[in-house]
Design an enzyme around this catalytic site. Sequence first.
Site, PDB file in Angstrom:
ATOM      1  N   GLU A 257       0.841  -1.204   0.000  1.00 26.83           N
ATOM      2  CA  GLU A 257       0.000   0.000   0.000  1.00 26.83           C
ATOM      3  C   GLU A 257       0.878   1.258   0.000  1.00 26.83           C
ATOM      4  OE1 GLU A 257      -3.214   0.213  -0.235  1.00 26.83           O
ATOM      5  OE2 GLU A 257      -3.565   2.288   0.338  1.00 26.83           O
TER       6      GLU A 257
ATOM      7  N   ARG B 107      13.999   5.300   5.425  1.00 29.49           N
ATOM      8  CA  ARG B 107      14.715   6.303   6.217  1.00 29.49           C
ATOM      9  C   ARG B 107      16.098   5.776   6.582  1.00 29.49           C
ATOM     10  NH1 ARG B 107      16.347   3.304   9.550  1.00 29.49           N
ATOM     11  NH2 ARG B 107      15.563   2.671  11.575  1.00 29.49           N
TER      12      ARG B 107
ATOM     13  N   LYS C  68      18.720   5.898   9.639  1.00 30.17           N
ATOM     14  CA  LYS C  68      18.676   6.189  11.083  1.00 30.17           C
ATOM     15  C   LYS C  68      19.456   7.468  11.377  1.00 30.17           C
ATOM     16  CE  LYS C  68      18.761   2.990  15.019  1.00 30.17           C
ATOM     17  NZ  LYS C  68      17.349   2.667  15.019  1.00 30.17           N
TER      18      LYS C  68
ATOM     19  N   GLU D 253      17.081  -3.154   7.148  1.00 29.97           N
ATOM     20  CA  GLU D 253      15.933  -3.803   7.809  1.00 29.97           C
ATOM     21  C   GLU D 253      14.641  -3.390   7.118  1.00 29.97           C
ATOM     22  OE1 GLU D 253      15.146  -4.460  12.304  1.00 29.97           O
ATOM     23  OE2 GLU D 253      13.978  -2.698  11.736  1.00 29.97           O
TER      24      GLU D 253
ATOM     25  N   THR E  32       3.547   3.764  15.425  1.00 31.33           N
ATOM     26  CA  THR E  32       3.982   5.164  15.303  1.00 31.33           C
ATOM     27  C   THR E  32       3.687   5.931  16.591  1.00 31.33           C
ATOM     28  OG1 THR E  32       3.443   5.010  12.962  1.00 31.33           O
ATOM     29  CG2 THR E  32       3.792   7.215  13.812  1.00 31.33           C
ATOM     30  N   ILE E  33       2.472   5.729  17.116  1.00 32.08           N
ATOM     31  CA  ILE E  33       2.095   6.433  18.355  1.00 32.08           C
ATOM     32  C   ILE E  33       2.964   5.930  19.519  1.00 32.08           C
ATOM     33  CG2 ILE E  33       0.197   6.842  20.007  1.00 32.08           C
ATOM     34  CD1 ILE E  33      -0.417   8.046  17.247  1.00 32.08           C
TER      35      ILE E  33
ATOM     36  N   HIS F 253       5.862   4.565  19.432  1.00 33.06           N
ATOM     37  CA  HIS F 253       7.261   4.980  19.267  1.00 33.06           C
ATOM     38  C   HIS F 253       7.458   6.414  19.765  1.00 33.06           C
ATOM     39  CE1 HIS F 253      10.952   6.170  17.129  1.00 33.06           C
ATOM     40  NE2 HIS F 253      11.265   4.886  17.191  1.00 33.06           N
TER      41      HIS F 253
HETATM   42  P1  0O2 Z   1      13.777   3.090  15.442  1.00 31.46           P
HETATM   43  O1  0O2 Z   1      13.822   4.446  16.013  1.00 31.46           O
HETATM   44  O2  0O2 Z   1      12.443   2.733  14.842  1.00 31.46           O
HETATM   45  O3  0O2 Z   1      14.899   2.796  14.517  1.00 31.46           O
HETATM   46  P2  0O2 Z   1      17.173  -7.324  18.712  1.00 31.46           P
HETATM   47  O4  0O2 Z   1      18.670  -7.249  18.686  1.00 31.46           O
HETATM   48  O5  0O2 Z   1      16.570  -8.095  17.593  1.00 31.46           O
HETATM   49  O6  0O2 Z   1      16.590  -7.684  20.045  1.00 31.46           O
HETATM   50  P3  0O2 Z   1      16.660  -4.919  17.327  1.00 31.46           P
HETATM   51  O7  0O2 Z   1      17.821  -5.122  16.441  1.00 31.46           O
HETATM   52  O8  0O2 Z   1      16.410  -3.505  17.772  1.00 31.46           O
HETATM   53  O9  0O2 Z   1      16.709  -5.809  18.602  1.00 31.46           O
HETATM   54  O10 0O2 Z   1      15.455  -5.529  16.580  1.00 31.46           O
HETATM   55  P4  0O2 Z   1      13.939  -5.451  16.888  1.00 31.46           P
HETATM   56  O11 0O2 Z   1      13.595  -5.727  18.296  1.00 31.46           O
HETATM   57  O12 0O2 Z   1      13.419  -6.332  15.854  1.00 31.46           O
HETATM   58  O13 0O2 Z   1      13.553  -3.907  16.645  1.00 31.46           O
HETATM   59  C1  0O2 Z   1      13.942  -3.261  15.499  1.00 31.46           C
HETATM   60  C2  0O2 Z   1      12.989  -2.135  15.230  1.00 31.46           C
HETATM   61  O14 0O2 Z   1      11.639  -2.623  15.302  1.00 31.46           O
HETATM   62  C3  0O2 Z   1      13.019  -1.005  16.227  1.00 31.46           C
HETATM   63  O15 0O2 Z   1      14.059  -0.154  15.905  1.00 31.46           O
HETATM   64  C4  0O2 Z   1      11.646  -0.385  16.001  1.00 31.46           C
HETATM   65  O16 0O2 Z   1      11.613   0.355  14.801  1.00 31.46           O
HETATM   66  C5  0O2 Z   1      10.794  -1.616  15.809  1.00 31.46           C
HETATM   67  N1  0O2 Z   1      10.279  -2.064  17.121  1.00 31.46           N
HETATM   68  C6  0O2 Z   1      10.644  -3.156  17.802  1.00 31.46           C
HETATM   69  N2  0O2 Z   1       9.939  -3.257  18.936  1.00 31.46           N
HETATM   70  C7  0O2 Z   1       9.102  -2.200  18.980  1.00 31.46           C
HETATM   71  C8  0O2 Z   1       8.098  -1.753  19.910  1.00 31.46           C
HETATM   72  O17 0O2 Z   1       7.842  -2.342  20.957  1.00 31.46           O
HETATM   73  N3  0O2 Z   1       7.441  -0.590  19.586  1.00 31.46           N
HETATM   74  C9  0O2 Z   1       7.697   0.103  18.445  1.00 31.46           C
HETATM   75  N4  0O2 Z   1       6.984   1.219  18.214  1.00 31.46           N
HETATM   76  N5  0O2 Z   1       8.636  -0.296  17.554  1.00 31.46           N
HETATM   77  C10 0O2 Z   1       9.327  -1.425  17.823  1.00 31.46           C
HETATM   78  P5  0O2 Z   1      14.641   0.848  16.991  1.00 31.46           P
HETATM   79  O18 0O2 Z   1      16.093   1.055  16.731  1.00 31.46           O
HETATM   80  O19 0O2 Z   1      14.294   0.389  18.365  1.00 31.46           O
HETATM   81  O20 0O2 Z   1      13.887   2.170  16.739  1.00 31.46           O
END
Ligand code: 0O2
Length: 268
Positions: free
Chosen positions: A41, A46, A48, A142, A155-156, A158
């Site tokens: 969709e 982005r 980081k 990723e 989104t909310i 985060h």
């Molecule tokens: P940002 O700001 O979005 O980049 P791991 O080593 O696998 O335990 P990793 O590598 O962070 O941890 O992987 P994981 O857990 O799969 O999370 C990767 C991304 O998924 C996060 O990046 C978030 O974008 C999203 N994500 C994971 N868990 C959550 C959550 O509980 N809530 C939200 N809103 N997003 C989540 P970043 O770097 O944390 O953040």
Amino acid sequence: MGIINWNTALLPYEQAVDEMVLKLKNVQREFKRAQIHSPIEQVEGRVKSIASILTKAGSRNIPVDKALDVLEDIAGIRIICRFVEDIEKVAAIIRSRSDYDMKVIQEEDYVTNTKSSGYRSYHMTVEYKIMYENQLRILKCEIQIRTLAMNFWATIEHSLRYKYDGHLPVELQERLRNCAEAAFRLDTEMTTIRGELLQAQKTQQTQDFLVNEIVKNIHNLYAYGKVEHMNDFNKQFMEIFQEGNVDKLSEFNQKLETMAEIYNVRYV
Ligand code: 0O2
């Protein structure tokens, strides 16, 4: 310890994100052109932010000069789907490119295995090749695949997580988990009316396609000197268009195509 030149370090990642977004948007266009429901969709990308890289590296005790090698989500793509069923279709499309340009090296299914926060999404880590400054670079990226409802929630959540510096008050966590359940129910409910929605989408796509064909056909007949029919064609077209009947649009288009054949009008 090496020092990262932040002025240039992220440029290859920007290139990778731009290329991947373009390619995935083209996949979406191909579905639309074929008048098939696109499992994609929206596509967003982005790189980081430096602050976010430093925070993540710090929280995992990764030396800053190793951060770019270790973190796998410096380049990030997000693919938004309408339906939960579309997520697997998108994942399959990406897997099918593994030998070509997006080599899948890891998959994490948080759709089936919801995180304790309530987070749902399908994650794929891929290796993507770019030519940067005349050299081959292989970068990890990723890809997050999720529905509109999952994306709304994430989104909310985060933003709130950011506001509270990762330490959400317990009561807020509970409310967010309730919201995640509501988003889950919304996805489930949408699945049950998927057939109806797909039908509506198909009708809209067919109408868009026919309108494009009709205006092109009218223009071609005009360009080849069939000026005397112009007012008549346009009038009939507007009447049928306003009626909103796709079958009548199709009949009218057929009539124009037959006429183009009779007058041997070549397409411009
Ligand atoms: P940002 O700001 O979005 O980049 P791991 O080593 O696998 O335990 P990793 O590598 O962070 O941890 O992987 P994981 O857990 O799969 O999370 C990767 C991304 O998924 C996060 O990046 C978030 O974008 C999203 N994500 C994971 N868990 C959550 C959550 O509980 N809530 C939200 N809103 N997003 C989540 P970043 O770097 O944390 O953040």
